[in-house]
Design a protein around this motif. Sequence first.
Motif, short mmCIF file in Angstrom:
data_model
loop_
_atom_site.label_atom_id
_atom_site.label_comp_id
_atom_site.label_asym_id
_atom_site.label_seq_id
_atom_site.Cartn_x
_atom_site.Cartn_y
_atom_site.Cartn_z
N UNK A 1 0.85 -1.20 0.00
CA UNK A 1 0.00 0.00 0.00
C UNK A 1 0.88 1.25 0.00
N UNK A 2 0.55 2.22 -0.81
CA UNK A 2 1.40 3.41 -0.90
C UNK A 2 1.05 4.48 0.14
N UNK A 3 -0.20 4.50 0.63
CA UNK A 3 -0.61 5.57 1.55
C UNK A 3 0.24 5.61 2.81
N UNK A 4 0.54 4.46 3.45
CA UNK A 4 1.29 4.53 4.70
C UNK A 4 2.80 4.40 4.52
N UNK B 1 4.31 3.14 -6.51
CA UNK B 1 3.79 3.10 -7.87
C UNK B 1 2.27 3.22 -7.86
N UNK B 2 1.70 4.26 -8.47
CA UNK B 2 0.23 4.45 -8.45
C UNK B 2 -0.51 3.25 -9.04
N UNK B 3 0.05 2.63 -10.05
CA UNK B 3 -0.63 1.49 -10.66
C UNK B 3 -0.78 0.32 -9.72
N UNK B 4 0.19 0.13 -8.84
CA UNK B 4 0.09 -0.95 -7.85
C UNK B 4 -1.04 -0.64 -6.87
N UNK C 1 -3.67 1.26 -7.38
CA UNK C 1 -4.96 1.15 -8.07
C UNK C 1 -5.38 -0.31 -8.20
N UNK C 2 -4.42 -1.19 -8.46
CA UNK C 2 -4.76 -2.60 -8.61
C UNK C 2 -5.17 -3.21 -7.27
N UNK C 3 -4.49 -2.84 -6.19
CA UNK C 3 -4.89 -3.32 -4.87
C UNK C 3 -6.32 -2.88 -4.56
N UNK C 4 -6.63 -1.61 -4.84
CA UNK C 4 -7.98 -1.10 -4.60
C UNK C 4 -9.00 -1.83 -5.45
N UNK C 5 -8.65 -2.08 -6.71
CA UNK C 5 -9.59 -2.77 -7.62
C UNK C 5 -9.87 -4.19 -7.14
N UNK C 6 -8.83 -4.90 -6.76
CA UNK C 6 -9.02 -6.29 -6.33
C UNK C 6 -9.86 -6.35 -5.06
N UNK C 7 -9.52 -5.52 -4.08
CA UNK C 7 -10.24 -5.56 -2.82
C UNK C 7 -11.68 -5.07 -2.97
N UNK D 1 3.44 -11.09 -9.88
CA UNK D 1 4.37 -11.13 -11.01
C UNK D 1 4.67 -9.73 -11.53
N UNK D 2 3.67 -8.88 -11.56
CA UNK D 2 3.87 -7.51 -12.04
C UNK D 2 4.85 -6.76 -11.15
N UNK D 3 4.68 -6.87 -9.84
CA UNK D 3 5.58 -6.18 -8.92
C UNK D 3 6.99 -6.73 -9.04
N UNK D 4 7.10 -8.06 -9.05
CA UNK D 4 8.41 -8.68 -9.06
C UNK D 4 9.20 -8.44 -10.33
N UNK D 5 8.52 -8.42 -11.48
CA UNK D 5 9.22 -8.29 -12.75
C UNK D 5 9.37 -6.83 -13.19
N UNK D 6 8.33 -6.04 -13.00
CA UNK D 6 8.38 -4.66 -13.51
C UNK D 6 9.16 -3.73 -12.59
N UNK D 7 9.07 -3.96 -11.28
CA UNK D 7 9.69 -3.04 -10.34
C UNK D 7 10.83 -3.67 -9.54
N UNK D 8 10.81 -4.94 -9.36
CA UNK D 8 11.82 -5.68 -8.58
C UNK D 8 12.21 -4.90 -7.32
#
Length: 606
Positions: free
Chosen positions: A513-516, A530-533, A535-541, A558-565
Amino acid sequence: MRRGLRQVLAVLCVGVLIGACTSPDRPAGPAATTETPDQVAAGRAGSATAPDAAAPAAEVPGATRGGLLTVLSSTVPESLDPARSSFVDTRGILSGLLTRSLTQLRRNPVTGRMELVPDLATDLGVANDDRTAWTFTLRSGVRFENGTAVTAQDIAYGLQRAFAADVLPGAPSYLRAFFRDGDRYQGPYASAAELRRRPGYARGWYAGAAFRGVEVRGRTITFRLRRPVAEMPYVVALPQFSPVPRAADARPAAYGDRLVSTGPYRVASLRRGTTLVLVRNAQWDPATDPGRHQYADGWTFLWGQAPERIDELLLENDGDAQRALSYDSLGPEGLVAMRERAPSRVAVAASPCTYLWHVDTRRIPDLRVRRALGWAYPYEAAWRAGRETVGATRLPGTTILPPGTTGHRSYDPLGNGGRRTDVAEARRLLTRADALGSRVRWYYASDVPEKVAVKDVVVTSLRRAGFDPRPIATTADRLRTVQLDPDGPHDVVDAARCSDWPTGSSWFPAQWETAPVDGPGRPNPSMLTEPGVQREIDRILGTLTAAAAARAWGALDERIGTRYYPAVVLGHRGVALARGSRVGGMSVNEMLGMPIFADLYVDQGN
C-alpha cells in the motif's frame, strides 16, 4: 556457554517458581514427522474452517498435567504488546498462551492441519450483503486474569490501540486499509491539538474513544469497513483483536511488559530481551475455549541464546533439557544428528513465509541497480553461513507469494532459480546504469554469530559485483526497531513476511500500500509508491469475487516482481523444530512456523 540447561534454570527458579523446577525423567511423546516439507500444503494452511467448534478443546492423546516447559531461542521479541504484534514468534506466544481474540487457528486433531474456529466469539461472524460490515457476538464466561469479565468494549479498545502507530508501531497496515476511517483514526490517546502538531498531519485526522470503524452494542461488536473483506474471520484472529482493559493501559508503551491475560497462562515475570516466565491463569475457563489447553504448570522462555548451544542441549537431552524445546530451527549438523539419533524429536514443516531483502526504491530508484543486487546476493553461501538447511529450513523461491497460496503464479524475474549468484551479470548491470560503487547499507545483529557470518559473505559478494557494501551493526533486541524506521540510514530491510490467511489480501495491502509508506513501523518496507500498484490493490479488494481476486493477486505478484523488482526474494521458510524427550504434543503451526504451544505438555509417566 557450556553450562547445562539445569544450571540455567536453577538460577531462574530462585525467587520465581520455588520448588517448580523438578519433574520425573521418563522419555515420552508422539513421533514428529521428518519428511521433506510440503511447500504447497503449507501455503494452503488455515484454509479450513470449523464454525461450530465446541469448547472445551478435545484432549491431546496421552497428555498429562504438571511440570514446567522451557523454550529456548536465539531471537529476541521486541514487545509482547498485542497491538504491536506482527512477528510470528510474538503472535505464537500471545495467541497460544496469553491472549484470546475473536477467532483462533487451532490444529485439527484428525487432519493435523490448522483450521479457523471461534475463540472469544460464539461463531465466525455474520457479514452484511456486501461484506463491508461484520458482527461478532462475545461468548459469556470469559474473564481477565484479575477476575474481571471481558466485554466487547475491551475488544474494541484493544483494536483502537493498534491505530496509535506513533506510540505502538508494528500493527499490520491492512487494518488501516480495511477499516472505515482507518486512514484517519490515530488511536485512543492523542488530543486534537496534539494531532495538529504531529508531522504529516492531514485534515480529517482524529483520535480518542470514538472510532467510526467499530460499534459496540451489549455483547456484540460490529466492524465497519471501507471495502468488502471476505477474510474478516481471519483478520479478527490477530492479537490486535484481543481485549485490553482501559484501566490497565495508563502507560501504553509499557503495557507489553505486564499485559492482562485472557489465555491459559499469565505473566509472572519478564526481563526484556532475556526471560519470560508464565504461570497458570486461574481465571481461564476451558469450557469457553475451543482451541487451547493448560497442561503445564508454567513456562520459561529464554531468549538471546547461542544457536549452537540450543542444538547441543536438545540433542544431548540431559536433565531439564528433556522438558525443553525451541522455535529456532536446528542447524544443518544438528538436524542430521537429530535425525540419526532421535528422529521422533524433530518436526520438519514448511511455512507460508517469504524471506525478502526489501530494497528502498526511493534511495535506489534505478531498476537495473536493484536487479544487480538480486544477481549479486550470495544465496547458497549466505544460507550456509546462517545455519540453514536447503530443502528443509530454506526452500529456494522466486515469488513474493509462497507456493500453495490461493492464486499463486510461478515466475522468475531474474531467471536464476532463486539461488544462483552471478557477480559478473551484476557488474554489467551496474556499469550500464553508471552506478559502479553504489552504496548499500543494511542492519545486522552483531551479537548473533551466524548473522555476522551472513553479513560477511554478503559483503564479499556485493563488493565483487561492484557495490560499496556498508553493513550497520546493531543488537538482536534492537534489530526489528531500527530496521523498520522509515527515516533510518539503511537502504535495505532484511525481513520475512508470512501469511495471516491463505490469500493475497494478507500480503499486498500489508506490504505494498502506498498511503502509509512513511508511517511508523515502515509498513511498506520497500517504499514502493507506484500508483498502478495501489490502483490494482484497490480494484481487487473493492470489486472482485474471491476466485477472480485470487488470480489477480497472482498477476500482481508477477507484475511487482518483474516490472519493479523492489525486493530480492531469498526463498521460502521451512522449520526443523527440536524438543526434549519429555515434551509431548509437539506439532507445528504451519501458518507461523512455530510450535503449537496450546497443545504441549510435560509427560509425567505412569
